[in-house]
Design an enzyme around this catalytic site. Structure first.
Site, mmCIF file in Angstrom:
data_model
loop_
_atom_site.group_PDB
_atom_site.id
_atom_site.type_symbol
_atom_site.label_atom_id
_atom_site.label_comp_id
_atom_site.label_asym_id
_atom_site.label_seq_id
_atom_site.Cartn_x
_atom_site.Cartn_y
_atom_site.Cartn_z
ATOM 1 N N LYS A 1 0.854 -1.188 0.000
ATOM 2 C CA LYS A 1 0.000 0.000 0.000
ATOM 3 C C LYS A 1 0.888 1.235 0.000
ATOM 4 C CE LYS A 1 -4.540 0.721 0.249
ATOM 5 N NZ LYS A 1 -5.467 0.026 -0.683
ATOM 6 N N THR B 1 -3.904 -5.297 0.847
ATOM 7 C CA THR B 1 -3.246 -4.005 1.069
ATOM 8 C C THR B 1 -4.127 -3.081 1.907
ATOM 9 O OG1 THR B 1 -4.066 -2.996 -0.991
ATOM 10 C CG2 THR B 1 -1.983 -4.216 -1.100
ATOM 11 N N ARG C 1 29.465 32.493 -9.448
ATOM 12 C CA ARG C 1 28.126 32.163 -9.915
ATOM 13 C C ARG C 1 27.230 31.819 -8.735
ATOM 14 N NH1 ARG C 1 27.936 25.905 -12.187
ATOM 15 N NH2 ARG C 1 28.804 24.925 -10.323
ATOM 16 N N GLN D 1 29.765 18.722 -8.032
ATOM 17 C CA GLN D 1 30.369 17.464 -7.571
ATOM 18 C C GLN D 1 31.306 17.701 -6.387
ATOM 19 O OE1 GLN D 1 29.995 18.441 -10.707
ATOM 20 N NE2 GLN D 1 29.828 16.719 -12.144
ATOM 21 N N HIS E 1 19.849 26.139 -12.256
ATOM 22 C CA HIS E 1 20.631 27.182 -12.924
ATOM 23 C C HIS E 1 19.993 28.564 -12.773
ATOM 24 C CE1 HIS E 1 23.036 24.050 -14.723
ATOM 25 N NE2 HIS E 1 21.956 23.479 -15.217
#
Length: 282
Positions: free
Chosen positions: A12, A57, A175, A219, A247
């Site tokens: 479920k 369920t 940035r 990263q 971005h």
């Protein structure tokens, strides 16, 4: 041809649960979404339509509500373990149970300068999640967080990357770095863990490192965040982080005779970079 049943499960999903704990005039609220899934001896139900080994369920859903009433929910990892143990005792055919829980945060409203005893607003800062997996040999617990939106407007760069004939991206040493953190971590032992403290420390380690890190790429920051979590919480054996790069693009204002000195941006929804990694102890 002989068909063979491969790995399968049923259960479920998206069981919505709100529990109000009434302590006189003061109320506490818990808001969860729960999923319960079984793996086990279910060959007959697939092949022959024999449902004799199959717990409905709907019963799984009812059990979530009944156990939420009968017991303290506690930390979501603890409630997941309660559900796993309940089903494992009562169902001889299930071999593996997975309980997935999301907790939706509510914050107490401040009214007249004081926390209101029974009025709330939906909180921010991410959704706490947990997955408790159980067999007859024991429990395993993963925890984590979803939808944690963070942004830093400095100390983020991306340059020195590989290029080819289709590369148009310009390198930058300044940035915006914005992402929506999704993290999952695994505990070495599901017993005798202070789950609330471990979650708080892991979340704060992640945020501390995001804010302090001199990022050379998503990263680079992802690994630093995972490393910080392992350092801060010794019970965690590994952490998987998923960071979409949300971005923010500089707007060209030259048509208006204006210089955009890294001030005016347009956030974009898609396409976006998606960075994922598993960080483990060496």
């Amino acid at each position: 041809m002989t068909a063979k049943l491969g790995r399968n499960s049923y259960g479920k999903s998206n069981v919505r649960l709100v529990k109000i704990k009434r302590l006189g005039d003061r109320h506490d609220i818990r808001d969860l979404t729960v999923g319960v899934f079984f793996d086990g001896d279910y060959d007959a139900v697939h092949r022959a339509g024999d449902n004799s080994h199959c717990l409905p369920t709907d019963t799984m859903k009812n059990s979530v509500y009944a156990l939420a009433k009968m017991k303290e929910i506690g930390e979501i990892e603890e409630f997941g373990a309660t559900l796993v143990r309940h089903f494992m005792v009562d169902d001889p055919y299930v071999a593996r149970i997975r309980v997935e829980i999301e907790e939706h945060p509510w914050e107490r409203l401040v009214a007249g300068g004081w926390p209101h005893p029974h009025a709330f607003s939906r909180g921010g800062g991410g959704t706490r999640v947990a997955t408790v997996t159980g067999t007859r040999d024991g429990l395993g617990v993963d925890a984590g967080i979803d939808d944690l939106l963070v942004l830093k407007s400095a100390d983020s760069a991306f340059s020195g990357y590989l290029t080819d004939q289709f590369t148009t991206l310009r390198p930058t040493n300044d940035r915006i770095l914005a992402t929506v953190i999704s993290a999952r971590w695994t505990y070495a032992d599901a017993i005798d863990i202070d789950y609330a403290l471990a979650y708080s420390l892991a979340r704060q380690a992640m945020l501390d490192r995001f804010g302090e890190h001199e990022s050379q790429s998503v990263q680079h920051t992802l690994f630093a965040m995972g490393e910080a979590m392992l350092e801060r919480v010794p019970e965690i054996t590994s952490v998987r982080l998923t960071l979409p790069n949300k971005h923010h693009l500089l707007v060209d204002l030259s048509s208006f005779g204006l210089e955009n000195d890294n001030e005016i941006f347009v956030p974009t929804a898609e396409p976006f970079g998606l960075i994922e990694a598993l960080i483990t102890r060496s």
